[in-house]
Design an enzyme around this catalytic site. Structure first.
Site, short mmCIF file in Angstrom:
data_model
loop_
_atom_site.label_atom_id
_atom_site.label_comp_id
_atom_site.label_asym_id
_atom_site.label_seq_id
_atom_site.Cartn_x
_atom_site.Cartn_y
_atom_site.Cartn_z
N ASP A 126 33.79 -9.94 -26.74
CA ASP A 126 33.54 -11.12 -26.97
C ASP A 126 33.89 -11.52 -28.47
O ASP A 126 33.57 -10.85 -29.28
CB ASP A 126 31.86 -11.57 -27.15
N ASP A 136 27.21 -16.70 -13.03
CA ASP A 136 26.00 -16.13 -13.85
C ASP A 136 24.69 -16.69 -13.07
O ASP A 136 24.72 -17.67 -13.08
CB ASP A 136 26.12 -16.79 -15.25
#
Length: 245
Positions: free
Chosen positions: A7, A129
């Site tokens: 990330d 998600d």
């Protein structure tokens, strides 16, 4: 299949706890060196999340991603706040193999379905998600988990099957960045329901036992971020546990 992930915020390698920007750990690592190490250890797909772009679309880290793609041979999957076709096509043009689309698939399904038709189902991975409620319903969250979406995972999958959905990344939000182990029941359930989809598991991986458990669940790949950054195990060890198909 093992999919090592990093990330990025402002060019730095970071991890968030349960997607919370206020709970950020920064690693003193070069993104390119880190990904090169994963590549050398045998990774056949790499995953990058542009967290700056996810929060502020006009500050997307496209130049950095382009540099990473140009210096690596391994296919790269990139996500983080894709909101327009221009952003999608730009990533594909700089050599990204597959673009991850999350919130937009919930908010504007017709738009995203048109991209599947135009770019093909191999170019897009849906990121689902999920928050699992007390009734066991898998509710897909939107906007970097800061707000609920209200659509069930199954209803979204049914909708996108019509345009050939092939790749989907599923994260149990309650596990992400926690090192508490993956929600293997979730992956078993969806892989059984939709065996034709390549399911990528994400969230909570801490040990090689977790990797093995996800392998048994029917998922086709596993995204591993934090566990590799803090040296819980290596990419090489993970691949030995789950060889690339």
């Amino acid at each position: 299949m093992i999919i090592p992930a990093i990330d990025l915020i402002d060019g730095q390698v970071v991890r968030l706890y349960q997607g919370d920007y206020a709970q950020q750990t920064t690693f003193n690592l070069s993104p390119l060196d880190q990904l090169k190490s994963y590549q050398q250890q045998g990774a056949s797909l790499l995953h990058i999340v542009d967290l700056t772009g996810a929060k502020e679309p006009d500050r997307r880290q496209t130049a950095l991603i382009s540099e990473l793609v140009n210096n690596l041979d391994t296919p790269i999957q990139v996500g983080g706040g894709i909101r327009t076709e221009a952003q999608l096509s730009e990533l594909l043009e700089i050599g990204v193999s597959r673009v991850v689309i999350g919130s937009l698939a919930v908010k504007e399904p017709e738009l995203v379905k048109s991209w599947f038709t135009k770019y093909g189902s191999d170019a897009i991975c849906l990121a689902l998600d999920v928050n699992i409620n007390e009734q066991g319903e898998k509710i897909v969250a939107v906007s970097g988990w800061q707000s609920g979406g209200g659509k069930s995972l199954e209803s979204l999958v049914e909708e996108f099957k019509s345009v050939g959905l092939k790749h989907a990344l599923v994260t149990d939000i309650s596990r992400d960045g926690t090192l508490k182990g993956a929600n293997t029941e979730l992956y078993y359930e969806i892989a059984t329901l939709y065996p034709e989809i390549q399911w990528q598991a994400s969230g909570g991986i801490a040990t090689l036992d977790d990797v093995n458990a996800v392998k048994q669940s029917g998922a086709t790949g596993i995204i591993i971020g934090k566990a590799l950054l803090i040296n819980q195990f290596t990419v090489e060890e993970a691949i030995a546990c789950w060889p690339n198909a």
